[in-house]
Design an enzyme around this catalytic site. Structure first.
Site, PDB file in Angstrom:
ATOM      1  N   TYR A   1       0.822  -1.224   0.000  1.00  0.00           N
ATOM      2  CA  TYR A   1       0.000   0.000   0.000  1.00  0.00           C
ATOM      3  C   TYR A   1       0.853   1.271   0.000  1.00  0.00           C
ATOM      4  CZ  TYR A   1      -3.703   3.316   1.342  1.00  0.00           C
ATOM      5  OH  TYR A   1      -4.566   4.386   1.393  1.00  0.00           O
TER       6      TYR A   1
ATOM      7  N   LYS B   1       1.065   4.124  -3.094  1.00  0.00           N
ATOM      8  CA  LYS B   1       0.731   5.548  -2.940  1.00  0.00           C
ATOM      9  C   LYS B   1       1.952   6.438  -3.194  1.00  0.00           C
ATOM     10  CE  LYS B   1      -3.688   5.125  -2.051  1.00  0.00           C
ATOM     11  NZ  LYS B   1      -4.730   5.632  -2.960  1.00  0.00           N
TER      12      LYS B   1
END
Ligand SMILES: NC(=O)c1ccc[n+]([C@@H]2O[C@H](COP(=O)([O-])OP(=O)(O)OC[C@H]3O[C@@H](n4cnc5c(N)ncnc54)[C@H](OP(=O)(O)O)[C@@H]3O)[C@@H](O)[C@H]2O)c1
Length: 235
Positions: A160, A164
């Site tokens: 994750y 990002k």
């Protein structure tokens, strides 16, 4: 009248952003991959439903054709995202993270942003005041991840934050290539949604506020930045 598309807007921050932008007189296309849940959310808010799965070229191209035919687009909010929590709300440790885990995360959070941006750039270029908001995360900050007293330092997951951080790089590169479009990355803050199993400490109203503000960036406003409600964040 400003026309805005929000991806992944059938719930969570995307839906609340739709609600607030409709209140600000935007015409909102509420993008969702599931027609039933998307239409229900759009009907509830007074938005226009458009089916859009960010991992699927055909659905993204079809959505762009629909919005183009209806008059075009001014604001794109790349909101759809996944965090990939394990059953019980756990986070996959680095030792257990495979290439397939990272690839699955990138398919939505990174390739999805590029796929949707690529499809809608021709529409945005025809707008008098085009804006793109990319949903990033505080976990995208390499400074935060590597600074022991940062609130994000503890986060153990690999896929994750990596996805990002890629969204942040995408934001910078598109902002440089398209100086006529305001393109910014936003950290909404740790918000109570399904993404984190309801562990977030903010309401969606609080989290959506910075997304809504950046969606209304004027043409002499910032581009290529990474911001939260509290101001600029370190990359
Ligand atoms: N919540 C937080 O604390 C937080 C913090 C920082 C950043 N963010 C970012 O904020 C954004 C919104 O997250 P949220 O917290 O509102 O999560 P959420 O409530 O889980 O909503 C995520 C939305 O993305 C949609 N989505 C997932 N995969 C999709 C796909 N392939 N195509 C189209 N839509 C897809 C989901 O649709 P389905 O209902 O069909 O699954 C849902 O509508 C994400 O990019 C997230 O990374 C959230």
């Amino acid at each position: 009248m400003t026309t805005t598309l929000i991806t992944g807007a059938n719930k969570g921050l995307g839906k609340e952003t739709a609600r607030q932008l409709i209140a600000a007189d935007h015409t909102v296309y509420l993008g969702a991959r599931d027609e039933g849940r998307g239409r229900a959310a759009a009907d509830e808010l007074g938005a226009r439903f458009v089916r859009l799965d960010v991992t699927d070229d055909a659905s993204v191209d079809a959505a762009a054709a629909v919005i183009d035919a209806a008059g075009g687009l001014d604001v794109l909010i790349n909101n759809a995202g996944i965090e990939g929590r394990l059953p019980g709300n756990g986070i996959l440790a680095p030792a257990d993270t495979t290439a397939d885990d990272v690839r699955a995360m990138f398919e939505t959070n990174v390739f999805g942003v590029v796929r949707v941006t690529h499809a809608f750039l021709p529409l945005l270029e025809q707008s008098a005041a085009p804006v793109i908001v990319n949903l990033s995360s505080g976990l995208a900050s390499l400074t935060g991840l590597s600074t022991p007293d940062s609130p994000t330092h503890f986060y153990p997951g690999v896929a994750y934050p990596t996805s990002k951080a890629a969204v942040n790089a995408i934001t910078i590169q598109f902002a440089k290539a398209y100086p006529g479009i305001r393109i910014n990355a936003v950290e909404p803050g740790f918000t109570n949604t399904d993404l984190n199993g309801g562990t977030g400490i903010q309401t969606v109203e609080q989290g959506a506020a910075i997304i809504v503000r950046m969606a209304q960036t004027p043409q002499d406003g910032p581009t290529g930045t990474f911001v939260s409600a509290h101001g600029a964040l370190p990359w």
